[in-house]
Design a protein around this motif. Structure first.
Motif, PDB file in Angstrom:
ATOM      1  N   ARG A 117       0.836  -1.206   0.000  1.00  0.00           N
ATOM      2  CA  ARG A 117       0.000   0.000   0.000  1.00  0.00           C
ATOM      3  C   ARG A 117       0.873   1.258   0.000  1.00  0.00           C
ATOM      4  O   ARG A 117       0.536   2.262  -0.641  1.00  0.00           O
ATOM      5  CB  ARG A 117      -0.938  -0.011   1.204  1.00  0.00           C
ATOM      6  N   GLU A 369     -16.252   0.517   0.554  1.00  0.00           N
ATOM      7  CA  GLU A 369     -14.977   0.104   1.136  1.00  0.00           C
ATOM      8  C   GLU A 369     -14.205   1.265   1.762  1.00  0.00           C
ATOM      9  O   GLU A 369     -13.267   1.052   2.526  1.00  0.00           O
ATOM     10  CB  GLU A 369     -14.093  -0.550   0.064  1.00  0.00           C
ATOM     11  N   THR A 370     -14.593   2.513   1.428  1.00  0.00           N
ATOM     12  CA  THR A 370     -13.874   3.684   1.934  1.00  0.00           C
ATOM     13  C   THR A 370     -14.156   3.933   3.413  1.00  0.00           C
ATOM     14  O   THR A 370     -13.323   4.493   4.115  1.00  0.00           O
ATOM     15  CB  THR A 370     -14.260   4.926   1.097  1.00  0.00           C
ATOM     16  N   ARG A 373     -11.610   4.013   6.156  1.00  0.00           N
ATOM     17  CA  ARG A 373     -10.296   4.069   5.501  1.00  0.00           C
ATOM     18  C   ARG A 373     -10.183   5.356   4.689  1.00  0.00           C
ATOM     19  O   ARG A 373      -9.596   5.376   3.601  1.00  0.00           O
ATOM     20  CB  ARG A 373     -10.109   2.858   4.585  1.00  0.00           C
ATOM     21  N   GLN A 376      -6.630   6.713   3.587  1.00  0.00           N
ATOM     22  CA  GLN A 376      -5.984   5.948   2.521  1.00  0.00           C
ATOM     23  C   GLN A 376      -6.707   6.148   1.192  1.00  0.00           C
ATOM     24  O   GLN A 376      -6.083   6.241   0.135  1.00  0.00           O
ATOM     25  CB  GLN A 376      -5.959   4.463   2.872  1.00  0.00           C
ATOM     26  N   LEU A 395      -8.608  -1.096  -0.860  1.00  0.00           N
ATOM     27  CA  LEU A 395      -9.197  -0.652   0.404  1.00  0.00           C
ATOM     28  C   LEU A 395      -9.821  -1.817   1.163  1.00  0.00           C
ATOM     29  O   LEU A 395      -9.709  -1.905   2.387  1.00  0.00           O
ATOM     30  CB  LEU A 395     -10.254   0.424   0.129  1.00  0.00           C
ATOM     31  N   SER A 398      -7.417  -3.634   3.210  1.00  0.00           N
ATOM     32  CA  SER A 398      -6.696  -2.826   4.190  1.00  0.00           C
ATOM     33  C   SER A 398      -7.484  -2.749   5.497  1.00  0.00           C
ATOM     34  O   SER A 398      -8.718  -2.765   5.494  1.00  0.00           O
ATOM     35  CB  SER A 398      -6.481  -1.400   3.641  1.00  0.00           C
ATOM     36  N   LYS A 400      -9.199  -1.099   8.785  1.00  0.00           N
ATOM     37  CA  LYS A 400      -9.829   0.184   9.057  1.00  0.00           C
ATOM     38  C   LYS A 400      -9.061   0.925  10.139  1.00  0.00           C
ATOM     39  O   LYS A 400      -8.403   0.315  10.987  1.00  0.00           O
ATOM     40  CB  LYS A 400     -11.287  -0.017   9.500  1.00  0.00           C
ATOM     41  N   THR A 401      -9.139   2.237  10.091  1.00  0.00           N
ATOM     42  CA  THR A 401      -8.469   3.062  11.095  1.00  0.00           C
ATOM     43  C   THR A 401      -9.134   2.864  12.439  1.00  0.00           C
ATOM     44  O   THR A 401     -10.364   2.941  12.558  1.00  0.00           O
ATOM     45  CB  THR A 401      -8.544   4.547  10.709  1.00  0.00           C
TER      46      THR A 401
END
Length: 448
Positions: A117, A369-370, A373, A376, A395, A398, A400-401
């Motif tokens: 990433r 998916e955002t 995230r 990113q 995403l 990846s 998640k925050t």
């Protein structure tokens, strides 16, 4: 004086996992691992013999190639040489953990994904080289990592260089790259699954120990080490191994589409092949040295133009006819016409570019998916030319925050029971709108 937390964390990371932790990862679990490596691990665990490694393998194996420092002064997690990010996959592969080729000899799928990433979002990187020397490792996590390699490869070319082993899980990752390059002595293959069970009943009997397992649930203690496997448990474990094997074969066949079929992969029977033999079996594509691979990837794509998008402009017959009449136009009129045409073309190009970029950025920032995230997604939208579909794949793979730093913090921020409230939905919508607004502002600034 108390050591800073980062010093303590570094010491823990360098210490590596304990034998108990390693045993928990390799026993009674399906592994995508070369048999020789599995045999060595079992000898260490069973006899606890002392083995002094010749040299600790770390990401610094290629310490003379590339640099961690970027042009803007920042420090990356991998070396970059002439626009080529060198991502080391060196050592045994595990699913979770911060290890990236650590001195413990482990490299985590989490670490590989994080570096992929980073390379996608780095404007200095035009290609990614997977520098692989691994006998494989855990099955869990390999499939998601290979899918991420395939998704990244659609935006920036990803090439796997086997230096000098890519077996089992390591080969699964390599198969998702656009090309697999080997040396004459590189070993690839071992496309299979192994699960190890240790029956320690004889050892315990010699020591006068007789364990008793008290449990609820008929299968709660399946595969325990205090006796041989029953036929039923063996059959269950074999079925699990076959299921993962089928998925492994399909993954490699998908990554190597047009080069080797699923039937041909099964026909290898998990054998390994060296150099030219690997190429003959279609498990690799060609031979080259590391320097040759980096030099080739460092070159801009053939036919590339300085334009951000599109290919070289072609000349139409109408343009050729107009050029034939240039001698009848005065230099002043010609210059004026050129300036007007250039201005009109620029205006049209900017307008079209804004519309296209706006639609793409909006698709990325509003994708399901955002959520979680957003930071990113903003990087993928503004710093790469990745399509909305490919960005969604990256995403989705990846994490998640995290919204809180502890279980107590997270518990304090969540409702006790029930579905999402209107206020929660409104807050998430407002966050998405804020991210979308920021993306549009930055995009307009770039185009203007």
């Amino acid at each position: 004086m108390t050591e800073p937390p980062e010093i303590k964390q570094k010491a823990v990371a360098e210490a590596g996992p304990s034998l108990a932790q390693i045993a928990g990862r390799v026993l009674n679990r399906p592994l995508l691992l070369h048999p020789d490596k599995a045999d060595l691990i079992l000898h260490v665990l069973q006899g606890r013999i002392g083995i002094e490694p010749l040299q600790a393998i770390t990401p610094e194996t290629n310490r003379f190639v590339g640099t961690y420092r970027r042009a803007n002064g920042s420090i990356g997690s991998m070396r970059v040489e002439n626009g080529v990010a060198i991502l080391p996959i060196v050592g045994s592969l595990v699913n979770r953990g911060a290890w990236i080729g650590a001195s413990s000899g482990l490299v985590s799928y989490e670490g590989i994904a994080a570096q992929l990433r980073e390379a996608v979002a780095d404007p200095e990187v035009r290609a990614i080289l997977l520098d692989i020397d691994s006998s494989g490792g855990e099955a869990t996590g390999m499939f998601a990592t290979a899918k991420l390699v395939a998704a990244v490869n659609k935006t920036k070319p990803v090439v796997a260089f086997v230096n000098d082993v890519a077996a089992s899980a390591a080969y699964g990752i390599a198969s998702a790259a656009s090309e697999i390059i080997v040396s004459p002595t590189s070993m690839v293959g071992s496309i299979g699954v192994v699960l190890t069970h240790l029956d320690r009943s004889g050892e315990l009997e010699d020591r006068g120990v007789k364990p008793t397992l008290i449990h609820a649930g008929a299968h709660k203690v399946d595969g325990h080490p205090f006796g041989p496997l029953s036929d039923a448990v063996r059959a269950d474990l074999q079925a699990e191994v076959i299921k993962i094997y089928d998925q492994f074969v399909d993954l490699v066949a998908e990554g190597r589409t047009g080069r080797i079929s699923a039937d041909a992969i099964r026909a290898t029977d998990a054998r390994t092949y060296l150099g030219a033999d690997a190429i003959a079996q279609c498990l690799a594509d060609r031979m080259a040295s590391l320097d040759e691979v980096i030099a080739a990837l460092s070159q801009p794509p053939s036919g590339a133009s300085p334009q951000r998008k599109g290919g070289p402009m072609t000349q139409t017959p109408q343009n050729e006819a107009q050029q034939g009449d240039v001698s009848a136009i005065s230099p002043a009129d010609l210059q004026s016409a050129v300036e007007v045409t250039r201005a009109e073309a620029h205006t049209a190009g900017v307008t079209a570019g804004k519309a296209e970029a706006t639609a793409r950025i909006k698709s990325i920032m509003t994708a399901p998916e955002t959520e979680g995230r957003e930071a990113q997604a903003l990087v993928l939208a503004l710093e790469t030319e990745m399509t909305a579909a490919d960005a969604a794949k990256v995403l989705a793979a990846s994490p998640k925050t995290a919204s809180a730093t502890s279980i107590a913090d997270r518990a304090a921020q969540e409702a006790e029971l029930g579905a999402e409230t209107p206020a929660d939905h409104r807050n998430r919508s407002e966050r998405n709108a804020a991210g979308w607004s920021k993306a549009i502002t930055q995009a307009n600034a770039r185009f203007n």
